[in-house]
Design a protein around this motif. Structure first.
Motif, short mmCIF file in Angstrom:
data_model
loop_
_atom_site.label_atom_id
_atom_site.label_comp_id
_atom_site.label_asym_id
_atom_site.label_seq_id
_atom_site.Cartn_x
_atom_site.Cartn_y
_atom_site.Cartn_z
N LEU A 33 -61.62 -37.86 -1.05
CA LEU A 33 -61.87 -38.94 -1.87
C LEU A 33 -62.18 -40.15 -1.30
O LEU A 33 -63.26 -40.67 -1.30
CB LEU A 33 -61.05 -39.12 -2.98
CG LEU A 33 -61.17 -40.20 -4.26
CD1 LEU A 33 -62.38 -39.95 -4.73
CD2 LEU A 33 -60.03 -40.34 -4.95
N THR A 34 -61.24 -40.61 -0.21
CA THR A 34 -61.32 -41.83 0.60
C THR A 34 -61.26 -41.46 1.83
O THR A 34 -60.54 -40.33 2.33
CB THR A 34 -60.51 -42.81 0.14
OG1 THR A 34 -59.16 -42.31 0.42
CG2 THR A 34 -60.86 -43.21 -1.55
N GLY A 35 -61.67 -42.40 2.83
CA GLY A 35 -61.46 -42.17 4.35
C GLY A 35 -62.96 -41.79 5.01
O GLY A 35 -63.91 -42.11 4.59
N VAL A 36 -62.64 -41.20 6.12
CA VAL A 36 -64.03 -41.00 7.11
C VAL A 36 -64.96 -39.91 6.34
O VAL A 36 -65.93 -40.38 6.13
CB VAL A 36 -63.41 -40.43 8.52
CG1 VAL A 36 -64.65 -40.17 9.30
CG2 VAL A 36 -62.62 -41.42 9.10
N LEU A 43 -70.73 -42.43 -1.10
CA LEU A 43 -71.41 -43.08 -2.39
C LEU A 43 -71.21 -44.55 -2.16
O LEU A 43 -71.99 -45.19 -2.78
CB LEU A 43 -70.59 -42.66 -3.56
CG LEU A 43 -70.63 -41.08 -3.76
CD1 LEU A 43 -69.43 -41.16 -5.05
CD2 LEU A 43 -72.00 -40.75 -4.27
N GLY A 44 -70.63 -45.07 -1.37
CA GLY A 44 -70.47 -46.77 -1.17
C GLY A 44 -69.73 -47.23 -2.33
O GLY A 44 -69.30 -48.58 -2.36
N PHE A 45 -68.64 -46.41 -2.87
CA PHE A 45 -67.57 -46.91 -3.45
C PHE A 45 -66.40 -45.90 -3.93
O PHE A 45 -66.98 -44.72 -3.75
CB PHE A 45 -68.32 -47.51 -4.88
CG PHE A 45 -68.98 -46.33 -5.84
CD1 PHE A 45 -68.05 -45.68 -6.75
CD2 PHE A 45 -70.33 -46.03 -5.77
CE1 PHE A 45 -68.67 -44.86 -7.61
CE2 PHE A 45 -70.83 -44.99 -6.44
CZ PHE A 45 -70.16 -44.30 -7.48
N ASP A 46 -65.26 -46.13 -4.22
CA ASP A 46 -64.40 -45.24 -4.58
C ASP A 46 -64.50 -44.91 -6.24
O ASP A 46 -64.30 -45.50 -6.96
CB ASP A 46 -63.04 -45.86 -4.36
CG ASP A 46 -61.89 -45.00 -4.61
OD1 ASP A 46 -62.08 -43.87 -5.26
OD2 ASP A 46 -60.76 -45.28 -4.24
N LEU A 71 -62.09 -34.45 -6.18
CA LEU A 71 -61.80 -34.66 -7.60
C LEU A 71 -60.61 -34.38 -7.99
O LEU A 71 -59.81 -34.98 -8.84
CB LEU A 71 -62.62 -33.49 -8.39
CG LEU A 71 -63.97 -33.27 -8.10
CD1 LEU A 71 -64.84 -32.17 -9.13
CD2 LEU A 71 -64.81 -34.72 -8.33
N ARG A 72 -59.68 -33.39 -7.23
CA ARG A 72 -58.22 -33.30 -7.27
C ARG A 72 -57.39 -34.79 -6.98
O ARG A 72 -56.73 -34.85 -7.66
CB ARG A 72 -57.62 -32.21 -6.52
CG ARG A 72 -58.23 -31.01 -6.49
CD ARG A 72 -57.81 -30.05 -5.36
NE ARG A 72 -58.30 -28.45 -5.76
CZ ARG A 72 -57.49 -27.45 -6.49
NH1 ARG A 72 -56.44 -28.16 -7.09
NH2 ARG A 72 -58.03 -26.51 -6.52
N GLN A 76 -55.36 -36.72 -9.81
CA GLN A 76 -53.80 -37.12 -9.52
C GLN A 76 -53.64 -38.90 -9.67
O GLN A 76 -52.56 -39.16 -10.14
CB GLN A 76 -53.55 -36.62 -8.25
CG GLN A 76 -53.23 -35.30 -8.21
CD GLN A 76 -52.98 -34.61 -6.60
OE1 GLN A 76 -53.43 -35.46 -5.51
NE2 GLN A 76 -52.89 -33.36 -6.49
N ARG A 77 -54.63 -39.39 -9.43
CA ARG A 77 -54.45 -41.03 -9.57
C ARG A 77 -54.63 -41.23 -11.04
O ARG A 77 -54.39 -42.38 -11.47
CB ARG A 77 -55.52 -41.75 -8.60
CG ARG A 77 -55.21 -41.80 -7.14
CD ARG A 77 -56.22 -42.15 -6.37
NE ARG A 77 -56.58 -43.50 -6.69
CZ ARG A 77 -57.90 -44.16 -5.97
NH1 ARG A 77 -58.30 -43.60 -4.93
NH2 ARG A 77 -58.25 -45.29 -6.28
N LEU A 78 -55.64 -40.81 -11.63
CA LEU A 78 -55.87 -40.90 -12.85
C LEU A 78 -55.68 -39.70 -14.08
O LEU A 78 -56.65 -39.21 -14.46
CB LEU A 78 -57.30 -41.39 -12.83
CG LEU A 78 -57.94 -42.52 -12.12
CD1 LEU A 78 -59.54 -42.66 -12.04
CD2 LEU A 78 -57.40 -43.94 -12.75
#
Length: 227
Positions: A33-36, A43-46, A71-72, A76-78
């Motif tokens: 989802l985030t990171g390298v 995509l340029g956004f989280d 997506l996992r 978990q965040r939402l």
């Protein structure tokens, strides 16, 4: 393609689904989802941050989702979100899915959702779709009225019947339909669901077209423009 070369033998999308360039594609399998190596970077956004601003029950559809690792993490965040991932092969691992997450193994040329989504993404997946313009038409209708679609798109892999570059007329038609295209980031985007009909007839795909801007082998798609 030069004037002395003949267009390649084109295959239909049924045959394309089993071709090694598509079936063995691993580009999106390990992306998180985030990171390298992440959706946020590509995509340029989280996506999770975007969904967090979409109301109490946000929804995300990811096309060509691979293992669905991003997506996992978003689910978990939402936990209130509805998240769907669709991939030709589907996840190769089978751990339990978080609540709200569905991972579907299906041919995107035949699959359709039963709802509309606040966010639709396709991270480098269109490079392996034959009739990618038809998928974009359909995906536009799967957005909510305020939804956002973002997909990586390589117009140089779009060809006329004689094999010449069709990128300019296709991009012009996409922009006329409401899409924006960032050549720097190779990203196509759309705000707000709508019905779209692009003036092109799909003729078939060439899976042996060679590498695109990613450096990996991609599929060239052939179209005839309506007069």
């Amino acid at each position: 393609m030069t004037a002395t070369q003949s267009p390649p033998r084109l295959i239909d999308d049924g045959e394309l689904a089993g071709h090694s360039v598509v079936a063995n594609n691993t580009m999106n399998r390990e992306r998180v989802l985030t990171g390298v190596n992440s959706y946020a970077r590509e995509l340029g956004f989280d996506p999770a941050e975007f969904l967090d601003g979409c109301g109490p029950a946000p929804s995300w559809l990811d096309l060509c989702s691979g293992e669905g690792l991003a997506l996992r993490a978003a689910a978990q965040r939402l936990p209130q979100a509805v998240i769907t991932g669709v991939d030709l092969v589907g996840p190769l691992r089978t751990p339990a899915l978080p609540d709200g997450l569905e991972l579907v193994a299906a041919d995107l040329g035949r699959w359709a959702p039963v709802r509309r989504y606040d966010l639709i993404t396709c991270v480098h997946g269109l490079h392996y779709i034959g009739d990618r313009l038809a998928l974009l038409e359909r995906a536009a209708s799967w957005l909510t009225d305020t939804g956002r679609l973002v997909a990586h798109f390589d117009p140089t892999t779009l060809r006329r019947p004689d094999g010449t570059d069709a990128s300019r007329p296709v991009l012009a038609a996409l922009r006329a339909a409401g899409f924006d295209y960032s050549a720097r980031h190779h990203r196509l985007s759309l705000r707000g669901g709508r019905s779209i009909e692009l003036p092109f007839t799909y003729l078939g795909a060439d899976p042996d077209a060679g590498p695109n801007y990613t450096g990996q082998s991609a599929v060239a798609s052939y179209y005839r423009q309506a007069v």
